[in-house]
Design a protein around this motif. Structure first.
Motif, PDB file in Angstrom:
ATOM      1  N   VAL A 274     -21.620 -66.162 -20.705  1.00 58.00           N
ATOM      2  CA  VAL A 274     -21.535 -65.510 -22.248  1.00 58.00           C
ATOM      3  C   VAL A 274     -21.494 -64.015 -22.886  1.00 58.00           C
ATOM      4  O   VAL A 274     -21.538 -63.649 -22.159  1.00 58.00           O
ATOM      5  N   LEU A 275     -19.648 -64.952 -23.360  1.00 59.22           N
ATOM      6  CA  LEU A 275     -19.030 -63.337 -23.161  1.00 59.22           C
ATOM      7  C   LEU A 275     -18.631 -63.550 -25.379  1.00 59.22           C
ATOM      8  O   LEU A 275     -18.020 -64.065 -25.546  1.00 59.22           O
ATOM      9  N   ARG A 276     -19.954 -62.581 -25.979  1.00 60.67           N
ATOM     10  CA  ARG A 276     -20.196 -62.095 -27.137  1.00 60.67           C
ATOM     11  C   ARG A 276     -19.073 -61.988 -28.144  1.00 60.67           C
ATOM     12  O   ARG A 276     -18.922 -60.341 -27.982  1.00 60.67           O
ATOM     13  N   THR A 277     -17.991 -61.968 -28.670  1.00 57.92           N
ATOM     14  CA  THR A 277     -16.123 -61.434 -29.212  1.00 57.92           C
ATOM     15  C   THR A 277     -16.167 -61.753 -30.628  1.00 57.92           C
ATOM     16  O   THR A 277     -15.321 -60.658 -30.230  1.00 57.92           O
ATOM     17  N   ILE A 278     -16.260 -62.620 -30.628  1.00 58.81           N
ATOM     18  CA  ILE A 278     -15.462 -62.958 -31.440  1.00 58.81           C
ATOM     19  C   ILE A 278     -16.709 -63.037 -32.851  1.00 58.81           C
ATOM     20  O   ILE A 278     -17.777 -63.573 -32.924  1.00 58.81           O
ATOM     21  N   PRO A 279     -16.365 -61.895 -33.948  1.00 55.93           N
ATOM     22  CA  PRO A 279     -16.756 -62.083 -35.012  1.00 55.93           C
ATOM     23  C   PRO A 279     -16.574 -63.191 -36.198  1.00 55.93           C
ATOM     24  O   PRO A 279     -15.409 -64.344 -36.076  1.00 55.93           O
ATOM     25  N   GLU A 280     -16.960 -63.224 -37.096  1.00 51.87           N
ATOM     26  CA  GLU A 280     -16.716 -63.967 -38.383  1.00 51.87           C
ATOM     27  C   GLU A 280     -15.698 -62.690 -38.876  1.00 51.87           C
ATOM     28  O   GLU A 280     -16.148 -62.033 -39.784  1.00 51.87           O
ATOM     29  N   GLY A 281     -14.690 -62.887 -38.697  1.00 50.98           N
ATOM     30  CA  GLY A 281     -13.263 -62.380 -38.915  1.00 50.98           C
ATOM     31  C   GLY A 281     -12.384 -62.017 -37.761  1.00 50.98           C
ATOM     32  O   GLY A 281     -12.517 -63.368 -37.655  1.00 50.98           O
ATOM     33  N   ASP A 282     -11.164 -61.270 -37.376  1.00 55.51           N
ATOM     34  CA  ASP A 282     -10.450 -61.062 -36.283  1.00 55.51           C
ATOM     35  C   ASP A 282     -10.794 -60.736 -35.360  1.00 55.51           C
ATOM     36  O   ASP A 282     -11.498 -59.963 -35.493  1.00 55.51           O
ATOM     37  N   ALA A 283     -10.845 -61.227 -33.781  1.00 51.89           N
ATOM     38  CA  ALA A 283     -11.393 -60.463 -32.822  1.00 51.89           C
ATOM     39  C   ALA A 283     -10.888 -59.008 -32.648  1.00 51.89           C
ATOM     40  O   ALA A 283      -9.187 -59.742 -32.868  1.00 51.89           O
ATOM     41  N   LEU A 284     -11.099 -58.348 -32.422  1.00 48.51           N
ATOM     42  CA  LEU A 284     -10.563 -57.249 -31.223  1.00 48.51           C
ATOM     43  C   LEU A 284      -9.347 -57.039 -30.238  1.00 48.51           C
ATOM     44  O   LEU A 284      -9.771 -58.204 -29.333  1.00 48.51           O
ATOM     45  N   ASP A 285      -8.065 -57.137 -30.317  1.00 47.18           N
ATOM     46  CA  ASP A 285      -7.655 -56.877 -29.208  1.00 47.18           C
ATOM     47  C   ASP A 285      -7.950 -56.988 -28.012  1.00 47.18           C
ATOM     48  O   ASP A 285      -8.111 -56.540 -27.002  1.00 47.18           O
ATOM     49  N   SER A 286      -8.643 -54.844 -27.993  1.00 49.73           N
ATOM     50  CA  SER A 286      -9.476 -54.713 -26.935  1.00 49.73           C
ATOM     51  C   SER A 286     -10.622 -55.522 -26.426  1.00 49.73           C
ATOM     52  O   SER A 286     -10.748 -55.247 -25.152  1.00 49.73           O
ATOM     53  N   GLU A 287     -10.917 -55.799 -26.747  1.00 48.42           N
ATOM     54  CA  GLU A 287     -12.432 -56.885 -26.827  1.00 48.42           C
ATOM     55  C   GLU A 287     -12.182 -58.112 -26.057  1.00 48.42           C
ATOM     56  O   GLU A 287     -12.603 -58.226 -25.476  1.00 48.42           O
ATOM     57  N   VAL A 288     -10.926 -58.500 -26.624  1.00 43.56           N
ATOM     58  CA  VAL A 288     -10.907 -60.017 -25.882  1.00 43.56           C
ATOM     59  C   VAL A 288     -10.272 -59.562 -24.579  1.00 43.56           C
ATOM     60  O   VAL A 288     -10.366 -60.527 -24.096  1.00 43.56           O
ATOM     61  N   ALA A 289      -9.394 -58.377 -24.916  1.00 43.64           N
ATOM     62  CA  ALA A 289      -9.442 -58.091 -23.298  1.00 43.64           C
ATOM     63  C   ALA A 289     -10.319 -58.327 -22.529  1.00 43.64           C
ATOM     64  O   ALA A 289      -9.366 -58.169 -21.232  1.00 43.64           O
ATOM     65  N   ASN A 290     -10.815 -57.005 -22.620  1.00 46.58           N
ATOM     66  CA  ASN A 290     -11.906 -56.969 -21.968  1.00 46.58           C
ATOM     67  C   ASN A 290     -13.011 -57.958 -21.435  1.00 46.58           C
ATOM     68  O   ASN A 290     -13.517 -57.666 -20.375  1.00 46.58           O
ATOM     69  N   SER A 291     -13.262 -58.727 -22.717  1.00 44.91           N
ATOM     70  CA  SER A 291     -13.399 -60.278 -22.289  1.00 44.91           C
ATOM     71  C   SER A 291     -13.158 -60.548 -21.368  1.00 44.91           C
ATOM     72  O   SER A 291     -13.812 -61.390 -20.482  1.00 44.91           O
ATOM     73  N   ILE A 292     -11.520 -61.217 -20.915  1.00 44.85           N
ATOM     74  CA  ILE A 292     -11.441 -61.266 -20.187  1.00 44.85           C
ATOM     75  C   ILE A 292     -11.796 -60.852 -18.886  1.00 44.85           C
ATOM     76  O   ILE A 292     -11.309 -61.765 -17.953  1.00 44.85           O
ATOM     77  N   ARG A 293     -11.129 -59.903 -18.655  1.00 44.09           N
ATOM     78  CA  ARG A 293     -11.474 -58.898 -17.502  1.00 44.09           C
ATOM     79  C   ARG A 293     -12.846 -59.135 -17.168  1.00 44.09           C
ATOM     80  O   ARG A 293     -12.477 -58.701 -15.690  1.00 44.09           O
ATOM     81  N   TYR A 294     -13.611 -59.174 -17.862  1.00 43.77           N
ATOM     82  CA  TYR A 294     -15.106 -59.267 -17.625  1.00 43.77           C
ATOM     83  C   TYR A 294     -15.097 -60.728 -16.913  1.00 43.77           C
ATOM     84  O   TYR A 294     -16.121 -60.431 -15.921  1.00 43.77           O
ATOM     85  N   ALA A 295     -15.161 -61.506 -17.559  1.00 45.70           N
ATOM     86  CA  ALA A 295     -15.400 -62.946 -16.585  1.00 45.70           C
ATOM     87  C   ALA A 295     -14.152 -62.988 -15.264  1.00 45.70           C
ATOM     88  O   ALA A 295     -14.766 -63.080 -14.367  1.00 45.70           O
ATOM     89  N   VAL A 296     -13.420 -62.275 -14.825  1.00 48.61           N
ATOM     90  CA  VAL A 296     -12.438 -62.730 -14.282  1.00 48.61           C
ATOM     91  C   VAL A 296     -13.304 -61.526 -12.981  1.00 48.61           C
ATOM     92  O   VAL A 296     -13.474 -62.190 -12.086  1.00 48.61           O
ATOM     93  N   ASP A 297     -13.812 -60.097 -13.214  1.00 52.18           N
ATOM     94  CA  ASP A 297     -14.636 -59.604 -12.090  1.00 52.18           C
ATOM     95  C   ASP A 297     -15.816 -59.678 -12.082  1.00 52.18           C
ATOM     96  O   ASP A 297     -16.196 -59.538 -10.886  1.00 52.18           O
ATOM     97  N   ASN A 298     -16.477 -60.696 -12.727  1.00 52.55           N
ATOM     98  CA  ASN A 298     -17.495 -61.291 -12.355  1.00 52.55           C
ATOM     99  C   ASN A 298     -17.712 -62.903 -12.181  1.00 52.55           C
ATOM    100  O   ASN A 298     -18.847 -63.353 -12.205  1.00 52.55           O
ATOM    101  N   GLY A 299     -16.571 -62.935 -11.365  1.00 55.00           N
ATOM    102  CA  GLY A 299     -16.729 -64.537 -11.159  1.00 55.00           C
ATOM    103  C   GLY A 299     -16.291 -65.859 -11.130  1.00 55.00           C
ATOM    104  O   GLY A 299     -16.221 -66.977 -10.849  1.00 55.00           O
ATOM    105  N   ALA A 300     -16.123 -65.305 -13.054  1.00 48.14           N
ATOM    106  CA  ALA A 300     -15.534 -67.161 -13.618  1.00 48.14           C
ATOM    107  C   ALA A 300     -14.097 -67.384 -12.844  1.00 48.14           C
ATOM    108  O   ALA A 300     -12.862 -66.468 -12.767  1.00 48.14           O
ATOM    109  N   LYS A 301     -13.846 -68.513 -13.329  1.00 48.89           N
ATOM    110  CA  LYS A 301     -13.064 -69.531 -12.340  1.00 48.89           C
ATOM    111  C   LYS A 301     -12.326 -70.338 -13.906  1.00 48.89           C
ATOM    112  O   LYS A 301     -11.124 -70.510 -13.628  1.00 48.89           O
TER     113      LYS A 301
END
Length: 509
Positions: free
Chosen positions: A296-323
């Motif tokens: 679970v990566l809580r990244t999306i608010p009620e509003g627009d997500a920050l680009d930096s947080e979307v990018a960090n979420s993707i990197r976290y997912a990849v680095d921690n084994g998500a396929k």
């Protein structure tokens, strides 16, 4: 929480109160709660033949569990139908306040919450336009760019206020009727017996009866829309509201906290259940993929997500084994697009499949207009990326959902996204519509293929999913009433099918 753009509620309310309630019309006579996993020929609904695949192909095969990352607004990880399949970071010790695995995130046991800090979390955020205007004012408050952005924001605010006025009036008349009836939640039959006293009551009464006929919780929907308008005006388009202001932690790397549930995890919880709700516990629903762990990566608010947080979420997912990464978000501006592009490229390099929702504007798109997108700003595109539209359960002209975006150049496949029954916070379950519901169908299928055939690459899995669709040979109707060939709606020309995909994999040497 649905990941729709701020103005979608304007569209929904206008449809709702003009008597054009297409969403409710499609949801009338709700199908079986597991319809998305059923088979068209056997069960009479245009599901994905998931049950058929488990029964005839998968029941005796060996499987390797796959991690699926959900980039969303939070998930209720204690839900009865999800708790056993929530990903756990085995290298992290919960609650000790230390970064045990050295990945930069303290106590990230089940994922990470980017919408917060050590001081707590937030739910509402600005739309990107507000952030751009805030920066422009700081740079030069009298510039042409500042004036342009201010004018655009003023137009958005006016549209929201107009929508609020519309629903506020209808709500006022409705509350008056309820007071006269002396009941907080009358039934459809009781409303039919009510004798209206003026033209306003007559008009609203028609809408109420229509709404309750299709949705027993229609009255709550009206109240929810009213509150959503108020919140959007108060937070999303308010330049004086900034949830990160005066908190220096947001200037640090790896800010956030371990609270992956957040205050409003409805949308993410619903998505999670579609992907992998436990299939054999006799509770709720059956997810598409059984051998899955949900990060679970809580990244999306009620509003627009920050680009930096979307990018960090993707990197976290990849680095921690998500396929597989499931992303059900869209926004109109992406000022730090390069950050997201680089994160997506990183996922491609690490053989991770990204599955993304096509959006709920109900329109044809010749080119990608929202963000994030598979096309890179500097050229090229993410090959292991699937863009998903939403289909209904009837094999007729209504197969194309009224809300989904479509386009042969912009959408890859369609999957069930109308009246989808799935997990909801606090051990509840609920029907929802959206391309956000269709996307996890495909994520679940991708995870299923990876679990049973782990040697296949992300691109190979994408190709299998697209080539194994059930082709549609009849016309479907768009929201505007146009008759369309399904081959015009997406590159594959069909709807995903678990059985045919797994059968195709078996034939690969």
């Amino acid at each position: 929480m649905k990941q729709t753009k701020y103005y979608l509620y304007v569209i929904l309310v206008l449809l709702l109160f003009s008597g054009l309630s297409s969403a409710l019309a499609q949801q009338a006579a709700l199908p079986k709660s597991n319809w998305q996993n059923l088979d068209l020929k056997t069960d009479g609904v245009f599901g994905m033949s998931t049950e058929k695949a488990y029964l005839e192909i998968l029941k005796e095969k060996k499987v390797v569990p796959v991690v699926v990352a959900i980039i969303d607004g939070g998930v209720d990880i204690e839900h009865e139908d999800l708790k056993p399949i929530i990903w756990t970071n085995s290298k992290e010790i919960a609650g000790n306040g230390k970064d045990d695995d050295g990945n930069g995130y303290i106590d990230d046991v089940h994922g990470w919450n980017f919408l917060g800090s050590s001081k707590g979390s937030f739910h509402f955020d600005n739309i990107e336009l507000v952030r751009l205007l805030r920066k422009a004012i700081k740079k030069d408050s009298t510039s042409d760019e500042t004036k342009r952005l201010q004018t655009e924001l003023d137009q958005k605010i006016q549209a929201l206020k107009s929508g609020l006025n519309t629903i506020e009036y209808q709500r006022h008349v409705l509350l008056g009727i309820l007071k006269k009836m002396g009941k907080p939640s009358p039934t459809e039959a009781e409303f039919r017996k009510y004798h209206y006293q003026n033209d306003e009551e007559a008009k609203v009464l028609i809408l109420i009866v229509r709404g309750l006929k299709d949705d027993a919780k229609y009255l709550k929907t009206v109240e929810d829309k009213y509150n959503q308008y108020k919140d959007q005006i108060k937070y999303l388009v308010n330049i004086n509201y900034d949830p990160r202001a005066e908190n220096p932690e947001y200037k640090m790397n790896n800010y956030g906290n371990e609270n992956v549930k957040g205050s409003e995890p409805s949308h993410g919880t619903h998505v999670a259940g579609i992907i992998a709700a436990i299939r054999d516990n006799g509770l709720g629903i059956k997810g598409v993929a059984a051998p899955v762990q949900l990060m679970v990566l809580r990244t999306i608010p009620e509003g627009d997500a920050l680009d930096s947080e979307v990018a960090n979420s993707i990197r976290y997912a990849v680095d921690n084994g998500a396929k597989v990464i499931n992303i059900s978000i869209s926004k109109m501006e992406s000022p730090q697009r390069q950050l997201v592009d680089e994160a997506v490229q990183y996922a491609m390099e690490k053989d991770v499949l990204v599955v993304h929702s096509a959006g709920n504007d109900g329109k044809k798109e010749e080119t990608e207009s929202d963000f994030p997108r598979r096309e890179y700003e500097k050229g090229g595109m993410a090959e292991a990326w699937i863009e998903v539209g939403a289909s209904g359960w009837r094999d007729d002209e209504s197969l194309l959902s009224w809300f989904t975006n479509y386009g042969k150049q912009t959408v890859d496949v369609f999957a069930p996204g109308v009246a989808i029954f799935s997990t909801f916070p606090e051990n509840n379950y609920k029907y929802e519509n959206g391309t956000s519901m269709a996307t996890p169908m495909v994520s679940g299928l991708a995870a299923l293929i990876r679990a049973y055939y782990p040697k296949l690459t992300a691109v190979q899995i994408k190709n299998i999913i697209l080539k194994s669709v059930i082709k549609i040979n009849h016309k479907v109707k768009s929201r505007d009433g146009e008759n369309l060939n399904f081959s015009e709606l997406c590159s594959s020309g069909g709807i995903v099918n678990v059985y045919s995909a797994m059968r195709m994999v078996e034939n690969i040497k």
